[in-house]
Design a protein around this motif. Structure first.
Motif, PDB file in Angstrom:
ATOM      1  N   LYS A 409       4.782   2.599   7.884  1.00  0.00           N
ATOM      2  CA  LYS A 409       3.970   2.264   9.061  1.00  0.00           C
ATOM      3  C   LYS A 409       2.540   2.768   8.894  1.00  0.00           C
ATOM      4  O   LYS A 409       1.580   2.039   9.177  1.00  0.00           O
ATOM      5  CB  LYS A 409       4.611   2.867  10.321  1.00  0.00           C
ATOM      6  N   LYS A 410       2.387   4.001   8.415  1.00  0.00           N
ATOM      7  CA  LYS A 410       1.045   4.552   8.188  1.00  0.00           C
ATOM      8  C   LYS A 410       0.266   3.702   7.189  1.00  0.00           C
ATOM      9  O   LYS A 410      -0.910   3.399   7.394  1.00  0.00           O
ATOM     10  CB  LYS A 410       1.148   5.993   7.667  1.00  0.00           C
ATOM     11  N   SER A 411       0.946   3.329   6.107  1.00  0.00           N
ATOM     12  CA  SER A 411       0.282   2.528   5.072  1.00  0.00           C
ATOM     13  C   SER A 411      -0.090   1.155   5.602  1.00  0.00           C
ATOM     14  O   SER A 411      -1.174   0.631   5.320  1.00  0.00           O
ATOM     15  CB  SER A 411       1.195   2.383   3.856  1.00  0.00           C
ATOM     16  N   LEU A 412       0.814   0.568   6.391  1.00  0.00           N
ATOM     17  CA  LEU A 412       0.579  -0.763   6.958  1.00  0.00           C
ATOM     18  C   LEU A 412      -0.660  -0.758   7.853  1.00  0.00           C
ATOM     19  O   LEU A 412      -1.532  -1.632   7.739  1.00  0.00           O
ATOM     20  CB  LEU A 412       1.818  -1.194   7.753  1.00  0.00           C
ATOM     21  N   ILE A 413      -0.729   0.231   8.737  1.00  0.00           N
ATOM     22  CA  ILE A 413      -1.881   0.336   9.644  1.00  0.00           C
ATOM     23  C   ILE A 413      -3.164   0.508   8.836  1.00  0.00           C
ATOM     24  O   ILE A 413      -4.163  -0.183   9.080  1.00  0.00           O
ATOM     25  CB  ILE A 413      -1.683   1.512  10.630  1.00  0.00           C
ATOM     26  N   TYR A 414      -3.142   1.401   7.876  1.00  0.00           N
ATOM     27  CA  TYR A 414      -4.319   1.651   7.047  1.00  0.00           C
ATOM     28  C   TYR A 414      -4.765   0.381   6.318  1.00  0.00           C
ATOM     29  O   TYR A 414      -5.967   0.065   6.282  1.00  0.00           O
ATOM     30  CB  TYR A 414      -4.021   2.763   6.036  1.00  0.00           C
ATOM     31  N   GLU A 415      -3.816  -0.352   5.752  1.00  0.00           N
ATOM     32  CA  GLU A 415      -4.146  -1.562   4.984  1.00  0.00           C
ATOM     33  C   GLU A 415      -4.811  -2.613   5.865  1.00  0.00           C
ATOM     34  O   GLU A 415      -5.757  -3.286   5.444  1.00  0.00           O
ATOM     35  CB  GLU A 415      -2.882  -2.145   4.349  1.00  0.00           C
ATOM     36  N   TYR A 416      -4.336  -2.753   7.111  1.00  0.00           N
ATOM     37  CA  TYR A 416      -4.910  -3.786   7.996  1.00  0.00           C
ATOM     38  C   TYR A 416      -6.239  -3.354   8.598  1.00  0.00           C
ATOM     39  O   TYR A 416      -7.171  -4.159   8.681  1.00  0.00           O
ATOM     40  CB  TYR A 416      -3.922  -4.149   9.107  1.00  0.00           C
ATOM     41  N   VAL A 417      -6.375  -2.076   9.009  1.00  0.00           N
ATOM     42  CA  VAL A 417      -7.633  -1.677   9.669  1.00  0.00           C
ATOM     43  C   VAL A 417      -8.770  -1.503   8.680  1.00  0.00           C
ATOM     44  O   VAL A 417      -9.940  -1.438   9.082  1.00  0.00           O
ATOM     45  CB  VAL A 417      -7.464  -0.391  10.514  1.00  0.00           C
ATOM     46  N   THR A 418      -8.454  -1.432   7.388  1.00  0.00           N
ATOM     47  CA  THR A 418      -9.523  -1.389   6.382  1.00  0.00           C
ATOM     48  C   THR A 418      -9.689  -2.750   5.695  1.00  0.00           C
ATOM     49  O   THR A 418     -10.498  -2.883   4.773  1.00  0.00           O
ATOM     50  CB  THR A 418      -9.240  -0.309   5.314  1.00  0.00           C
ATOM     51  N   GLY A 419      -8.910  -3.749   6.160  1.00  0.00           N
ATOM     52  CA  GLY A 419      -9.093  -5.117   5.672  1.00  0.00           C
ATOM     53  C   GLY A 419      -8.433  -5.454   4.352  1.00  0.00           C
ATOM     54  O   GLY A 419      -8.636  -6.543   3.818  1.00  0.00           O
ATOM     55  N   LYS A 420      -7.645  -4.549   3.813  1.00  0.00           N
ATOM     56  CA  LYS A 420      -6.999  -4.831   2.523  1.00  0.00           C
ATOM     57  C   LYS A 420      -5.896  -5.854   2.679  1.00  0.00           C
ATOM     58  O   LYS A 420      -5.565  -6.589   1.740  1.00  0.00           O
ATOM     59  CB  LYS A 420      -6.471  -3.537   1.901  1.00  0.00           C
ATOM     60  N   LYS A 421      -5.285  -5.872   3.872  1.00  0.00           N
ATOM     61  CA  LYS A 421      -4.359  -6.951   4.229  1.00  0.00           C
ATOM     62  C   LYS A 421      -5.035  -7.840   5.263  1.00  0.00           C
ATOM     63  O   LYS A 421      -5.727  -7.353   6.142  1.00  0.00           O
ATOM     64  CB  LYS A 421      -3.047  -6.376   4.802  1.00  0.00           C
ATOM     65  N   GLU A 422      -4.808  -9.117   5.125  1.00  0.00           N
ATOM     66  CA  GLU A 422      -5.484 -10.083   6.004  1.00  0.00           C
ATOM     67  C   GLU A 422      -4.485 -10.695   6.976  1.00  0.00           C
ATOM     68  O   GLU A 422      -3.358 -11.006   6.594  1.00  0.00           O
ATOM     69  CB  GLU A 422      -6.116 -11.188   5.164  1.00  0.00           C
ATOM     70  N   VAL A 423      -4.908 -10.839   8.235  1.00  0.00           N
ATOM     71  CA  VAL A 423      -4.082 -11.526   9.231  1.00  0.00           C
ATOM     72  C   VAL A 423      -4.181 -13.029   8.961  1.00  0.00           C
ATOM     73  O   VAL A 423      -5.265 -13.604   9.022  1.00  0.00           O
ATOM     74  CB  VAL A 423      -4.553 -11.216  10.676  1.00  0.00           C
ATOM     75  N   MET A 424      -3.053 -13.640   8.643  1.00  0.00           N
ATOM     76  CA  MET A 424      -3.057 -15.058   8.294  1.00  0.00           C
ATOM     77  C   MET A 424      -2.845 -15.925   9.542  1.00  0.00           C
ATOM     78  O   MET A 424      -2.230 -15.506  10.496  1.00  0.00           O
ATOM     79  CB  MET A 424      -1.971 -15.339   7.261  1.00  0.00           C
TER      80      MET A 424
END
Length: 424
Positions: A409-424
């Protein structure tokens, strides 16, 4: 096609989308520093689980006017490094202590802010900007916090990220909540097994008799009853002849305290050490195999363990009583008896009856002892050891899964709020 990521040149952020902006906290938020009374504005607590109504355990002040105002959707963070991750966007109006920083923004989505500023990456960066004498006790003031750079997508993307994380985090939390409830049920089951075995035995069809003991009721007819004072050698020290913490040595005699006996087995790996001279000053509490250790002071009063093996000389501090059973009493059975609801309830009565919890040796001596034949004591001990080991294995596996889910969960939040994962 994935979007372009660029190096932000900010260590805690790493790469971020090329179309996102790096902004300083002070350019996006304003500090809310208005002082108010907690009589007019409900007192709130800033916890690792977010902003909640003031906890019963919170330190309270008579200075009711020395508080900071908090509005709904304000971000509040405890400035002290020993309160790391104690922060969140407030769902409540109220007031907090002055140690907290309160921020509000007209240009940021509150839910996105909650994920962005309440994640382990930002938390580490926030406290890195702190000052003080020692790192684990320093604080970060707003004049320094406002210089921190954070990644900022457009408002619509902020909302999309927050909505997606709401969904994913909710699902993870549901799973971890179920696992935690399951663990609590297993712990209750473990406790009931212990209590049933040491008060009723292992044979359900056996003839019973009234014990005359509160919390116990009937016991097997052929079992005996006694008192701790007749079957157990009980001793402890009041203080330790002026022993101070600065007298601890790097290597010497293991000096056990309550944290060392809290687990399923005694922890001899993380102990303080004293000199042999100090050890020899109190021969009555030198430990031997089959000694049962019982805490008699403070909030952990009633914690118990048994010395199943002893490979080095060891002793205990003044908060622990040493109980040595007679030849007619099995040490592991005694350990489980003290761990049962019966003795724990007796201890709880003593604990609730005083301001500073303390169990005197005279109290321990007066406990009634349920005394099966020695061979049955050993059977009960062996049975419980096996059952408890199996239950603990299940609990440990569930704890491990909770840890992995929280880490994910921590990694997921970090990845999305720093833009490394993109909301499709």
């Amino acid at each position: 096609m994935s979007r372009e990521l660029v190096d932000s040149a900010v260590e805690w952020i790493g790469k971020m989308p090329a179309n996102w902006k790096l902004r300083r906290v002070g350019n996006l938020f304003e500090q809310r520093s208005e002082k108010v009374s907690d009589i007019e504005y409900e007192p709130l607590s800033v916890t690792k689980n977010g902003i909640v109504k003031q906890l019963e355990t919170a330190a309270k002040s008579n200075d009711h006017t020395n508080r900071k105002k908090v509005c709904v959707n304000d971000f509040v963070i405890n400035s002290r490094s020993d309160r790391k991750m104690s922060s969140g966007v407030s769902p409540l109006y109220g007031s907090v202590s002055l140690i907290n920083i309160v921020l509000h923004s007209r240009n940021m989505d509150p839910s996105f802010v909650n994920y962005l500023l309440k994640n382990y990456g930002f938390a580490e960066e926030f406290y890195r900007w702190g000052t003080g004498i020692v790192e684990d006790l320093w604080s970060t003031n707003y004049s320094r916090m406002k210089k921190i750079l954070i990644p900022t997508p457009g408002l619509e993307e902020q909302k999309k990220i927050a909505n997606l994380l709401d969904d994913k985090v909710s699902k993870i939390n549901n799973i971890t909540d179920k696992l935690k409830r399951s663990i609590e049920e297993l712990k209750k089951y473990k406790q009931s097994l212990i209590t049933e075995a040491v008060t009723k035995g292992l044979y359900p069809d056996i003839e019973m008799k009234e014990s005359g003991i509160n919390w116990v009721g009937s016991i097997p007819k052929h079992w005996g009853l006694s008192y701790f004072k007749y079957e157990i050698y009980i001793r402890a020290r009041l203080g330790w002849k002026g022993l101070k913490a600065h007298e601890y040595v790097d290597k010497g005699i293991a000096f056990l305290s309550t944290p060392n006996i809290k687990g399923e087995s005694i922890d001899f790996n993380h102990v303080n050490y004293i000199t042999r001279k100090r050890y020899d000053e109190s021969p009555e509490i030198k430990l031997s195999k089959d000694d049962v250790l019982l805490t008699k002071d403070g909030s952990t009063l009633g914690t118990v363990n048994v010395v199943r093996s002893l490979f080095e000389d060891a002793t205990v501090n003044s908060s622990i009583a040493v109980l040595t059973p007679s030849v007619s009493l099995n040490a592991v059975y005694l350990y489980y008896l003290i761990k049962s609801d019966y003795i724990q309830n007796e201890i709880r009565l003593k604990k609730d009856g005083m301001g500073v919890p303390h169990l005197f040796q005279k109290d321990i001596r007066q406990f009634r002892l349920i005394l099966p034949p020695l061979d049955e004591q050993i059977q009960i001990s062996t049975y419980l050891d096996g059952k408890i080991q199996s239950i603990n294995l299940i609990i440990n596996n569930k704890d491990k899964l909770i840890f992995e889910l929280e880490d994910y969960k921590k990694s997921l939040i970090y990845e999305y709020v720093t833009g490394k994962k993109e909301v499709m």
